[in-house]
Motif scaffolding. Structure first.
Motif, PDB file in Angstrom:
ATOM      1  N   GLY A  77     -17.590 -20.217  51.748  1.00  0.00           N
ATOM      2  CA  GLY A  77     -18.734 -20.698  50.998  1.00  0.00           C
ATOM      3  C   GLY A  77     -19.935 -19.771  51.040  1.00  0.00           C
ATOM      4  N   LEU A  78     -19.885 -18.734  51.866  1.00  0.00           N
ATOM      5  CA  LEU A  78     -20.991 -17.780  51.951  1.00  0.00           C
ATOM      6  C   LEU A  78     -20.766 -16.634  50.970  1.00  0.00           C
ATOM      7  CD1 LEU A  78     -21.527 -17.583  55.812  1.00  0.00           C
ATOM      8  CD2 LEU A  78     -22.677 -19.053  54.163  1.00  0.00           C
ATOM      9  N   ILE A  79     -21.851 -16.083  50.481  1.00  0.00           N
ATOM     10  CA  ILE A  79     -21.788 -14.971  49.532  1.00  0.00           C
ATOM     11  C   ILE A  79     -22.188 -13.700  50.264  1.00  0.00           C
ATOM     12  CG2 ILE A  79     -22.783 -14.001  47.429  1.00  0.00           C
ATOM     13  CD1 ILE A  79     -23.274 -16.886  46.511  1.00  0.00           C
ATOM     14  N   GLU A  80     -21.425 -12.638  50.050  1.00  0.00           N
ATOM     15  CA  GLU A  80     -21.764 -11.334  50.614  1.00  0.00           C
ATOM     16  C   GLU A  80     -22.673 -10.599  49.645  1.00  0.00           C
ATOM     17  OE1 GLU A  80     -17.987  -9.391  51.182  1.00  0.00           O
ATOM     18  OE2 GLU A  80     -17.837 -10.129  53.228  1.00  0.00           O
ATOM     19  N   VAL A  81     -23.803 -10.103  50.150  1.00  0.00           N
ATOM     20  CA  VAL A  81     -24.656  -9.222  49.373  1.00  0.00           C
ATOM     21  C   VAL A  81     -24.240  -7.819  49.765  1.00  0.00           C
ATOM     22  CG1 VAL A  81     -27.012  -8.459  48.930  1.00  0.00           C
ATOM     23  CG2 VAL A  81     -26.538 -10.887  49.308  1.00  0.00           C
ATOM     24  N   LYS A  82     -23.787  -7.028  48.791  1.00  0.00           N
ATOM     25  CA  LYS A  82     -23.206  -5.720  49.081  1.00  0.00           C
ATOM     26  C   LYS A  82     -24.125  -4.589  48.650  1.00  0.00           C
ATOM     27  CE  LYS A  82     -18.533  -7.491  48.686  1.00  0.00           C
ATOM     28  NZ  LYS A  82     -17.231  -7.335  48.082  1.00  0.00           N
ATOM     29  N   SER A  83     -23.932  -3.453  49.297  1.00  0.00           N
ATOM     30  CA  SER A  83     -24.724  -2.267  48.970  1.00  0.00           C
ATOM     31  C   SER A  83     -24.281  -1.702  47.626  1.00  0.00           C
ATOM     32  CB  SER A  83     -24.546  -1.201  50.049  1.00  0.00           C
ATOM     33  OG  SER A  83     -25.254  -0.025  49.703  1.00  0.00           O
ATOM     34  N   PRO A  84     -25.225  -1.439  46.733  1.00  0.00           N
ATOM     35  CA  PRO A  84     -24.871  -0.874  45.436  1.00  0.00           C
ATOM     36  C   PRO A  84     -24.677   0.641  45.461  1.00  0.00           C
ATOM     37  CG  PRO A  84     -27.213  -1.290  45.510  1.00  0.00           C
ATOM     38  CD  PRO A  84     -26.640  -1.786  46.805  1.00  0.00           C
ATOM     39  N   MET A  85     -24.882   1.251  46.641  1.00  0.00           N
ATOM     40  CA  MET A  85     -24.775   2.712  46.731  1.00  0.00           C
ATOM     41  C   MET A  85     -24.533   3.149  48.161  1.00  0.00           C
ATOM     42  SD  MET A  85     -28.808   3.651  46.366  1.00  0.00           S
ATOM     43  CE  MET A  85     -28.976   2.611  44.955  1.00  0.00           C
ATOM     44  N   ILE A  86     -24.225   4.420  48.298  1.00  0.00           N
ATOM     45  CA  ILE A  86     -24.076   5.049  49.609  1.00  0.00           C
ATOM     46  C   ILE A  86     -25.456   5.502  50.055  1.00  0.00           C
ATOM     47  CG2 ILE A  86     -23.088   7.028  50.821  1.00  0.00           C
ATOM     48  CD1 ILE A  86     -20.823   6.964  48.736  1.00  0.00           C
TER      49      ILE A  86
END
Length: 156
Positions: A77-86
């Motif tokens: 039920g949790l959402i991962e906020v991911k990095s859009p770049m290196i």
């Protein structure tokens, strides 16, 4: 050329068979070279363990998989906020300044939640979801990869 366009280009190249790309415009000079790592793969094949060691390794490999299953359920039920770049992950705008978001803070779509530095450019990362921050998955001032989870967010 914007950062998102560069990232899309890198993704496209990584999926293609190209090993090297040079792009030069009046405002940008970009050189991308793929490191295939074929030597490492060959080394791993040559250094395979003896057949007698395989039965001992199999139970050890099964144990982490069993331990990982409850962790996935805990994050259901949790959402991962991911990095859009290196780049390098920063939780605040600078040394001595407060963090953008802490565990337990609410965030709305469009809020700045962190900074990822890439090639001396400090890119503010905005939230794409609304919710409450449950966990910060990356330490401050550490390198992050493209699409690496940074935060866990409870959307409710």
């Amino acid at each position: 050329m914007e950062t998102k366009e560069i990232q899309k280009l890198i993704d496209y190249i990584s999926k293609s068979d190209l090993d090297e790309v040079n792009i030069e415009t009046s405002e940008l000079k970009l050189h991308i070279k793929r490191n295939t790592g074929a030597t490492v793969q060959t080394t791993q094949l040559v250094a395979a363990p003896a057949p007698a060691a395989l039965p001992a390794a199999a139970p050890a490999a099964a144990a982490p998989e069993a331990a990982a299953a409850p962790a996935v359920d805990a994050n259901a039920g949790l959402i991962e906020v991911k990095s859009p770049m290196i780049g390098t992950f920063y939780r605040s705008a600078g040394p001595g300044k407060p963090n953008f978001k802490e565990i337990g803070d609410n965030m709305a779509e469009g809020d700045v939640i962190c900074i990822v530095e890439a090639m001396k450019l400090f890119n503010e990362i905005e939230a794409e979801v609304t919710g409450k921050i449950v966990k910060v998955l990356v330490d401050d001032a550490t390198p992050v990869e493209f699409d690496q989870p940074l935060f866990l967010v409870d959307p409710s």
